[in-house]
Enzyme design. Sequence first.
Site, PDB file in Angstrom:
ATOM      1  N   LYS A 160     101.842  58.230 127.296  1.00 66.24           N
ATOM      2  CA  LYS A 160     100.977  59.180 126.576  1.00 66.24           C
ATOM      3  C   LYS A 160      99.583  59.100 127.172  1.00 66.24           C
ATOM      4  CE  LYS A 160      98.815  60.154 122.066  1.00 66.24           C
ATOM      5  NZ  LYS A 160      98.817  59.948 120.601  1.00 66.24           N
ATOM      6  N   ASP A 196      91.367  61.433 121.522  1.00 66.57           N
ATOM      7  CA  ASP A 196      92.047  62.058 120.393  1.00 66.57           C
ATOM      8  C   ASP A 196      91.092  62.179 119.214  1.00 66.57           C
ATOM      9  OD1 ASP A 196      93.765  63.058 118.542  1.00 66.57           O
ATOM     10  OD2 ASP A 196      94.995  61.238 118.340  1.00 66.57           O
ATOM     11  N   LYS A 236      89.894  63.894 112.820  1.00 64.51           N
ATOM     12  CA  LYS A 236      89.995  62.543 112.262  1.00 64.51           C
ATOM     13  C   LYS A 236      88.700  62.174 111.558  1.00 64.51           C
ATOM     14  CE  LYS A 236      93.006  60.338 115.717  1.00 64.51           C
ATOM     15  NZ  LYS A 236      94.131  59.994 114.861  1.00 64.51           N
ATOM     16  N   ASP A 279      93.649  56.360 123.546  1.00 53.66           N
ATOM     17  CA  ASP A 279      94.890  57.102 123.296  1.00 53.66           C
ATOM     18  C   ASP A 279      95.609  57.479 124.606  1.00 53.66           C
ATOM     19  OD1 ASP A 279      96.559  57.815 121.239  1.00 53.66           O
ATOM     20  OD2 ASP A 279      95.762  59.849 121.028  1.00 53.66           O
ATOM     21  N   ASP A 336      96.561  66.715 114.831  1.00 48.97           N
ATOM     22  CA  ASP A 336      96.375  65.298 115.166  1.00 48.97           C
ATOM     23  C   ASP A 336      97.699  64.630 115.558  1.00 48.97           C
ATOM     24  OD1 ASP A 336      95.041  62.963 115.597  1.00 48.97           O
ATOM     25  OD2 ASP A 336      94.855  62.420 113.479  1.00 48.97           O
ATOM     26  N   GLU A 364      99.407  65.139 118.085  1.00 47.72           N
ATOM     27  CA  GLU A 364      99.398  65.800 119.394  1.00 47.72           C
ATOM     28  C   GLU A 364     100.185  65.039 120.450  1.00 47.72           C
ATOM     29  OE1 GLU A 364      97.239  63.642 118.500  1.00 47.72           O
ATOM     30  OE2 GLU A 364      97.111  62.422 120.292  1.00 47.72           O
ATOM     31  N   ARG A 399     103.094  63.624 120.433  1.00 49.36           N
ATOM     32  CA  ARG A 399     104.505  64.041 120.542  1.00 49.36           C
ATOM     33  C   ARG A 399     104.629  65.407 121.212  1.00 49.36           C
ATOM     34  NH1 ARG A 399     105.148  63.591 114.167  1.00 49.36           N
ATOM     35  NH2 ARG A 399     103.592  62.012 114.608  1.00 49.36           N
TER      36      ARG A 399
HETATM   37  N1  BES Z   1      96.667  58.597 118.457  1.00 50.43           N
HETATM   38  C1  BES Z   1      97.082  58.692 117.121  1.00 50.43           C
HETATM   39  C2  BES Z   1      97.828  57.457 116.619  1.00 50.43           C
HETATM   40  C3  BES Z   1      97.039  56.188 116.515  1.00 50.43           C
HETATM   41  C4  BES Z   1      96.383  55.868 115.345  1.00 50.43           C
HETATM   42  C5  BES Z   1      96.978  55.307 117.565  1.00 50.43           C
HETATM   43  C6  BES Z   1      95.678  54.686 115.252  1.00 50.43           C
HETATM   44  C7  BES Z   1      96.277  54.121 117.472  1.00 50.43           C
HETATM   45  C8  BES Z   1      95.632  53.812 116.319  1.00 50.43           C
HETATM   46  C9  BES Z   1      98.023  59.901 116.926  1.00 50.43           C
HETATM   47  O1  BES Z   1      97.803  60.978 117.767  1.00 50.43           O
HETATM   48  C10 BES Z   1      97.827  60.383 115.541  1.00 50.43           C
HETATM   49  O2  BES Z   1      96.758  60.771 115.231  1.00 50.43           O
HETATM   50  N2  BES Z   1      98.885  60.332 114.743  1.00 50.43           N
HETATM   51  C11 BES Z   1      98.825  60.756 113.397  1.00 50.43           C
HETATM   52  C12 BES Z   1     100.091  61.487 113.082  1.00 50.43           C
HETATM   53  C13 BES Z   1     100.074  62.178 111.749  1.00 50.43           C
HETATM   54  C14 BES Z   1      99.097  63.315 111.757  1.00 50.43           C
HETATM   55  C15 BES Z   1     101.453  62.693 111.465  1.00 50.43           C
HETATM   56  C16 BES Z   1      98.707  59.507 112.533  1.00 50.43           C
HETATM   57  O3  BES Z   1      99.312  58.475 112.862  1.00 50.43           O
HETATM   58  O4  BES Z   1      97.964  59.530 111.563  1.00 50.43           O
HETATM   59 ZN    ZN Z   2      96.907  60.512 119.600  1.00 52.70          ZN
HETATM   60 ZN    ZN Z   3      96.326  62.317 116.999  1.00 51.70          ZN
END
Ligand code: BES
Ligand code: ZN
Ligand code: ZN
Length: 496
Positions: free
Chosen positions: A265, A270, A277, A288, A347, A349, A351
């Site tokens: 990834k 992000d 966020k 990220d 967010d 993103e 996937r």
């Molecule tokens: N990059 C984040 C996941 C992440 C969070 C990595 C904290 C490291 C530390 C990812 O893109 C994300 O924001 N995921 C969301 C998904 C949700 C919106 C379904 C999440 O985990 O909150």
């Molecule tokens: Zn991310």
């Molecule tokens: Zn994200």
Amino acid sequence: MKLSIENRSPVLVKTDLLVINIHDGKIDPHSFAHTIDQRLKGRLKSLIQREKFKGSVGQSRLINTEGLIPAINLLLVGLGPKKNFNLEVIRKIAAIMQKTAQSIHARHITTAVHGGHLDVHSKGECTQALVEGLFMANYSFTRYKKKSKELTEIEAVAILCPEKKYLSEVRKGMAIGSAIGRAVCLARDLINTPAKDMAPLDLAKAARGLKGVRTRLFHRAEIAKMKMGAYLGVAQGSRHRPPVFIEMHYRPAGKSKKCVALIGKGVTFDSGGLSLKPAKFMETMKDDMSGAATVIALMSVIAELKPAVEVYGFVAATDNMPDAEAQCPGDVVTAMNGKTIEVLNTDAEGRLTLADALHYAMRKKPHITIDIATLTGACLVALGNRISGIMGNDDALIKKLIDQGEHAGEKMWQLPLPKEYKGELKSPIADLKNVGGAYAGTLTAGLFLQEFVGKTKWAHVDIAGPSWAESPRSYEPIGGTGCMVRTLAYFLMSGA
Ligand code: BES
Ligand code: ZN
Ligand code: ZN
């Protein structure tokens, strides 16, 4: 850090710091400790008795040799009991060596191959772990500091190997350990570099010109031509920091029976996009692209590791930014494989970028596909920051990776991909939506990716926790850790 092999007895070497070990609270009559103790007139023995120095892991004593041997300082480190010995013990000892050297400004150190005599792991393997640990512990991120080089870094390490018959395996372990150690440090540099200086194009530059690797870069127009709609949607809000799709390819010298595709990834920042966020959650989001850093770093040394398998590396690099042109929650995009996705949360993103990268990878017909991604905060909640989540469609592959991770000192825990939860990704207007419900966010993310891998053997590693260290631990300073470089290197070198 310069490495060399020292084939003389430890009582003859001139060095700032000589590092030897003991275990089980006694000096073995065939050990370096015994030879040295004779020259030191029994001081080691009396110290061990006086201080009840058992030699447990993490224990160490610094001793001034007072001119009785040419080494100025002696560091006695504990190996712990033989039954608990593993390669991770050696990496931890390497970190202790480095910190001690730093505290006394020792630039040149000489060390035994700790644990090499225990016959649990070969001397080559022990040397490799030692060198990995030294490189990782000696790492500091200095790019934005006024003084560009930390004065207290170790400059040279000599590894004691007086016995000729072990010379070639120690030499090999040193070379492999050095390649892996340097790769971890490169991954950390890429992660620690602020997003400002690590745009998709910067990441692409790091992937270019690697020894033994053919790299192809695809820019926005070509990405559009390939119909990577899910990936492009994420990049839509970044006009001035455009996406770059990175393909790296290594072919071994001999005939290869297997082809492995690694997908990292590569979200260079992000922000969450329009599903922005909260500020606190954004602070570390330059990390990220940790999965991408791992894959690129691994490819940077693959010509040194020389695995007997063909390896592809893929990164769909992009920012995830809010902008007037950014994709909106509720937009529907069409992925490269033709599936439509309702993007309810911008967010989620990672996937979306991985969906197209995975499908692209499938076109190379790999036998094994592994993606590494800082994918879900939920994984951090479930497993904390020392354990990665691993899931996929092939239990044997997952077991192999977990086993290699054990040697590499990188923990993974298998999570399920339950069919029962597939319904969470149903959209009323598209083939899929990009988020599931409130629970099991790591699993629904995994289930989403599964829609894009076809029938290849596939494992997905969620490194949201271990990719970043909030506080220093052993051989990992604060910041990007470069996790999974070691595990994947071990995995590839084992024949995959
Ligand atoms: N990059 C984040 C996941 C992440 C969070 C990595 C904290 C490291 C530390 C990812 O893109 C994300 O924001 N995921 C969301 C998904 C949700 C919106 C379904 C999440 O985990 O909150
Ligand atoms: Zn991310
Ligand atoms: Zn994200």
